[in-house]
Design an enzyme around this catalytic site. Structure first.
Site, PDB file in Angstrom:
ATOM      1  N   HIS A 313     -31.919  12.028  16.466  1.00  0.00           N
ATOM      2  CA  HIS A 313     -32.012  11.929  17.928  1.00  0.00           C
ATOM      3  C   HIS A 313     -32.232  10.474  18.303  1.00  0.00           C
ATOM      4  O   HIS A 313     -32.925   9.740  17.592  1.00  0.00           O
ATOM      5  CB  HIS A 313     -33.184  12.772  18.452  1.00  0.00           C
ATOM      6  CG  HIS A 313     -33.081  13.079  19.907  1.00  0.00           C
ATOM      7  ND1 HIS A 313     -33.498  12.207  20.876  1.00  0.00           N
ATOM      8  CD2 HIS A 313     -32.577  14.155  20.542  1.00  0.00           C
ATOM      9  CE1 HIS A 313     -33.262  12.744  22.063  1.00  0.00           C
ATOM     10  NE2 HIS A 313     -32.712  13.923  21.897  1.00  0.00           N
ATOM     11  N   ASP A 371     -30.840  21.373  18.866  1.00  0.00           N
ATOM     12  CA  ASP A 371     -29.613  22.114  18.520  1.00  0.00           C
ATOM     13  C   ASP A 371     -29.656  22.752  17.152  1.00  0.00           C
ATOM     14  O   ASP A 371     -28.749  23.509  16.801  1.00  0.00           O
ATOM     15  CB  ASP A 371     -28.421  21.159  18.608  1.00  0.00           C
ATOM     16  CG  ASP A 371     -28.194  20.723  20.041  1.00  0.00           C
ATOM     17  OD1 ASP A 371     -28.182  19.505  20.304  1.00  0.00           O
ATOM     18  OD2 ASP A 371     -28.100  21.608  20.912  1.00  0.00           O
TER      19      ASP A 371
END
Ligand code: SDX
Length: 436
Positions: A313, A371
């Site tokens: 991320h 996710d």
């Protein structure tokens, strides 16, 4: 935005005049250096492709502490909202800044649940698509097309229009996503039922048919509602920044949100949940847990181009708090459905454990993001894989609207227009074609 006592001084080694730049402090998080006068005073731009060190705005909506793995919506930790509130309460919070009291909640729910139908003409718009079109292609079209149906809420500079458009978008996204799904499987659309909960209504529109109604399972409905809450907003991510930049031209809210849908589709962003489940499926097909080592080696080989989808991320250099909550939701849903030993969930947990102990991931601070587990939950609920990102878009619509409205409501906002470092051809003259 509080001016800091500290100033930044920019000096140049070639003796060009130095420049003092003001710093501003936020409530929490990094200070910012105000470079708005930089070009005017120095004739130089800053350079920050990917915006790793650039704050594009000041905002009161969502705060992320990437090092601690913390996410706050209007100051409330996501862990508390996911357990104590439902998605529509979270929508109210993101839009208006405070959690609703009982009457405010009832009023907001009534408004949203009584705008769930779309114009009957929209079903004919869908007919123009191939049946096997990707749901995100359909959604990009449908959301943009809303500006062709709701002319009385397209003036983004009119606060009443912004309010109506917000309610319409939040209310109609579930209807549009379920229509996009039904269209691809050749089933008739199911009209919304306004006496159901927001998530329950969505699941009924997805799974009911005219021949057989769908009785939502409360555990699955709660899980769906929590998935919406976990995806509702996330500071200035790529699709939110797209919505802000698109909206800064003064275009209508439906067009700006459609731009966010298009950006979210990318596998590096919202498309990662679909890509992650496909990745798990491929590893499963090739032998499951026994193949994890080979897969991780491929990921670590720069030339392979293979990434561990659902990991890493730009902001989180710690565990994404949403991934933790999503993994808990996985356990709840799989237990409820008697799928405790779901092979993909087992594979995902094993893959996570191995990656988190591997130096490649540890050194780069790569952790599971939202996710990584969301696809497993959605698949268990019965959502088809290609629809995962459309559901992400459904949930993120409130965040996009809140951020867009915050920008438009800021008297200082201007159309966004970044500059560049030009490295192309120097000025030259066109030669007649015979001399080229
Ligand atoms: C979302 O921004 C948001 O807030 C987004 C989001 C939201 O709610 O809006 O949180 C939703 O988009 C979550 C992210 C979903 N994407 C994925 O899961 C796709 C896989 N992840 C990567 O593509 C990547 O981690 C990004 C795109 C998410 C972040 O990329 P960055 O910040 O540009 O980091 P990078 O690519 O520069 O990576 C740094 C290093 C590189 O290795 P080196 O060049 O240093 O050797 O880490 C490596 C990368 O190759 N790396 C990965 C990896 N992610 C980063 N290596 C393998 N697998 C990965 N997933």
């Amino acid at each position: 935005m509080t001016p800091s006592d500290v100033k930044a001084t920019l000096s140049f080694s070639d003796g060009s005049p130095s420049m003092d730049l003001p710093l501003y402090k936020g409530t929490i998080g990094p200070d910012v250096i105000d470079i708005r006068k930089l070009y005017g005073q120095t004739g130089k731009f800053t350079y920050d492709p990917g915006f790793l060190s650039t704050a594009s705005c000041n905002s009161t909506i969502t705060y992320i502490d990437g090092d601690k793995g913390e996410l706050l919506y209007r100051g409330y930790p996501i862990e508390q909202l996911a357990v104590n509130c439902d998605y529509l309460e979270t929508c109210y919070l993101l839009l208006y800044g405070e959690l609703p009291n009982e009457s405010q909640k009832a009023d907001f729910e009534y408004k949203v649940m009584h705008h769930t139908m779309v114009n009957e003409q929209m079903q004919f718009f869908l007919r123009g698509f191939r049946r096997d079109a990707h749901p995100m292609a359909v959604m990009t079209g449908l959301v943009g097309a809303m500006s062709a149906f709701y002319h009385d809420s397209t003036d983004i500079n009119n606060p009443e229009h912004r309010e109506i458009a917000a309610i319409r978008l939040i209310a109609k996204m579930p209807t549009l996503v379920s229509m996009a799904y039904k269209y691809t499987i050749g089933q008739p659309y199911i009209y919304p039922k306004n006496d159901l909960s927001y998530a329950g209504n969505f699941m009924r529109m997805m799974f009911a048919t005219p021949c057989e109604d769908y009785k939502p399972n409360e555990v699955l409905v709660r899980a769906m509602d929590r998935i919406f809450t976990l995806h509702a907003d996330h500071e200035q991510n790529a699709s939110t920044s797209t919505v802000r930049l698109c909206g800064s031209s003064g275009t209508n809210p439906f067009a700006a949100i459609a731009a966010g849908v298009a950006c979210l589709w990318g596998p590096a962003h919202g498309g990662a949940n679909e890509a992650c489940l496909n990745m798990l499926g491929d590893i499963q097909k090739q032998g499951g847990v026994a193949r994890i080592g080979d897969f991780i080696s491929k990921v670590k080989d720069k030339n392979s181009g293979v990434k561990l989808m659902g990991f890493g991320h730009r902001v989180y250099k710690n565990y994404d708090p949403r991934a933790k909550l999503m993994r808990e939701t996985c356990h709840e849903v799989l237990n409820e459905l008697g799928l405790q030993n779901d092979p993909l969930f087992e594979l995902a947990m094993k893959l996570e454990k191995i990656a988190l102990e591997d130096e490649y991931f540890v050194a780069r601070k790569l952790y599971p993001n939202v996710d990584f587990y969301s696809g497993i939950v959605q698949r268990a609920i019965g959502i088809p894989v290609p629809l995962f990102t459309a559901i992400f878009a459904l949930a993120r619509t409130v965040g996009w609207i809140a951020q867009l409205n915050e920008m438009i409501g800021d008297p200082e906002y201007k159309i966004g227009r970044p500059r560049q470092l030009f490295v192309g051809a120097a000025p030259r003259d066109v030669k007649p074609i015979g001399q080229r």
